[in-house]
Design an enzyme around this catalytic site. Structure first.
Site, PDB file in Angstrom:
ATOM      1  N   LYS A 209       0.815  -1.228   0.000  1.00 18.28           N
ATOM      2  CA  LYS A 209       0.000   0.000   0.000  1.00 18.28           C
ATOM      3  C   LYS A 209       0.842   1.267   0.000  1.00 18.28           C
ATOM      4  O   LYS A 209       2.028   1.262   0.340  1.00 18.28           O
ATOM      5  CB  LYS A 209      -1.003  -0.043   1.142  1.00 18.28           C
ATOM      6  CG  LYS A 209      -2.150  -1.012   0.806  1.00 18.28           C
ATOM      7  CD  LYS A 209      -3.423  -0.735   1.521  1.00 18.28           C
ATOM      8  CE  LYS A 209      -4.515  -1.659   0.940  1.00 18.28           C
ATOM      9  NZ  LYS A 209      -5.653  -1.805   1.836  1.00 18.28           N
ATOM     10  N   ARG A 243      -4.327 -10.002   4.221  1.00 17.38           N
ATOM     11  CA  ARG A 243      -4.633  -9.960   2.782  1.00 17.38           C
ATOM     12  C   ARG A 243      -3.350  -9.536   2.048  1.00 17.38           C
ATOM     13  O   ARG A 243      -2.812  -8.474   2.337  1.00 17.38           O
ATOM     14  CB  ARG A 243      -5.756  -8.961   2.552  1.00 17.38           C
ATOM     15  CG  ARG A 243      -6.299  -8.904   1.146  1.00 17.38           C
ATOM     16  CD  ARG A 243      -7.469  -7.923   1.052  1.00 17.38           C
ATOM     17  NE  ARG A 243      -8.030  -7.902  -0.286  1.00 17.38           N
ATOM     18  CZ  ARG A 243      -7.579  -7.135  -1.272  1.00 17.38           C
ATOM     19  NH1 ARG A 243      -6.562  -6.330  -1.059  1.00 17.38           N
ATOM     20  NH2 ARG A 243      -8.139  -7.175  -2.466  1.00 17.38           N
TER      21      ARG A 243
HETATM   22  C1  9MG Z   1     -10.400  -4.964  -1.746  1.00 22.68           C
HETATM   23  N1  9MG Z   1      -9.445  -4.457  -0.782  1.00 22.68           N
HETATM   24  C2  9MG Z   1      -8.385  -3.638  -1.031  1.00 22.68           C
HETATM   25  N2  9MG Z   1      -7.745  -3.369   0.108  1.00 22.68           N
HETATM   26  C3  9MG Z   1      -8.411  -4.018   1.085  1.00 22.68           C
HETATM   27  C4  9MG Z   1      -8.243  -4.119   2.472  1.00 22.68           C
HETATM   28  O1  9MG Z   1      -7.286  -3.461   3.100  1.00 22.68           O
HETATM   29  N3  9MG Z   1      -9.108  -4.872   3.166  1.00 22.68           N
HETATM   30  C5  9MG Z   1     -10.127  -5.519   2.547  1.00 22.68           C
HETATM   31  N4  9MG Z   1     -10.966  -6.261   3.309  1.00 22.68           N
HETATM   32  N5  9MG Z   1     -10.334  -5.458   1.229  1.00 22.68           N
HETATM   33  C6  9MG Z   1      -9.488  -4.707   0.523  1.00 22.68           C
END
Ligand code: 9MG
Length: 266
Positions: A209, A243
């Site tokens: 990010k 994620r």
């Molecule tokens: C789709 N998406 C992009 N970034 C995300 C994040 O930090 N959390 C979740 N749940 N979905 C995300």
């Protein structure tokens, strides 16, 4: 949770699964299989980019991008499939094509989403976002970001309960990068235990990010080491699911934390 972007304009991989304007399902399946072999328990599949300023897509286009891939992965791989969507129409189709989780960055706020998610019977990840993807990074503003994100998530849990979605079906996500400055993201990471204290599993998405770029000046393709550091800091503070774009490296890093956790006192 491994990320499979079935969008042509993903910030992290630039739509590499798109060939001549269409999602290449065979290529996506290869990537999905690799992620499962590398240790992903969940694959998150999205058809709408939520990066700042991303173009909106119609519900029909989103379904065209996501459903064939979900069906194919469900038929061929042993993995929980999460659909990253805010669309009630897609939520209504999700269970029948083999999805096992709904991941909504808008926390079921679209009209009809609470009802569609309830009827699906699937677990749901509720994420916090201030504003919308087009404007969210313009001027994020909080008095106490941890308290406000926590109150928002609790309010969405309550809205779910009112619509028949029980706590057992819910996961929470602070939404790193979604309407947050670098300071807000860091405060949320430090304050993660306060969100964990809400009593539901917490999912975090920090992989590649922009806060990494802003803090240490790395381009998207050079953010793996910092992403691993952030993943470990989040797990240490109670995150249950990470994620990530980089499953193998993240699984290895988390395994080191796990080994330490499981060490018996001598
Ligand atoms: C789709 N998406 C992009 N970034 C995300 C994040 O930090 N959390 C979740 N749940 N979905 C995300």
């Amino acid at each position: 949770m491994g990320i499979i972007n079935s969008t042509p304009d993903s910030f992290a991989d630039g739509g590499t699964l798109f060939q001549r304007g269409r999602l290449d399902v065979d290529l996506a399946l290869v990537r999905a299989r690799d992620m499962v072999l590398q240790g992903a328990a969940i694959l998150d599949i999205g058809g709408e980019s939520t990066r700042p300023g991303a173009a909106a897509v119609s519900a029909a286009e989103e379904m065209d991008r996501v459903l064939p891939l979900v069906e194919r992965i469900a038929a061929e791989l042993e993995v929980v499939i999460s659909i990253d969507t805010s669309s009630p129409a897609l939520m209504s189709e999700a269970a029948s094509v083999g999805a096992g989780l709904l991941n909504d960055v808008r926390a079921l706020s679209r009209e009809g989403a609470l009802q569609a998610a309830a009827a699906s019977g699937l677990p749901v990840c509720l994420m916090h976002m201030q504003g919308d993807p087009v404007t969210m990074q313009a001027a994020p503003d909080y008095t106490d970001v941890v308290a406000e994100v926590s109150a928002f998530l609790q309010q969405r849990v309550d809205a779910c309960a009112t619509h028949g979605i029980s706590r057992e079906r819910l996961l929470l996500d602070p939404g790193f990068g979604f309407g947050k400055s670098v300071q807000h993201n860091l405060q949320l990471l430090r304050g993660l235990p306060r969100l964990v204290a809400l009593g539901l599993p917490v999912l975090v998405g920090l992989s590649r990010k922009s806060l990494i770029g802003k803090l240490i000046g790395r381009d998207v393709d050079q953010r793996l080491p910092a992403s691993l550091g952030l993943a470990l800091l989040a797990v240490q503070r109670g995150a249950a699911i990470v994620r990530t774009h980089d499953v193998a490296a993240t699984a290895d890093a988390v395994a080191m934390w796990q080994a330490l956790e499981e060490l018996e006192d001598e």
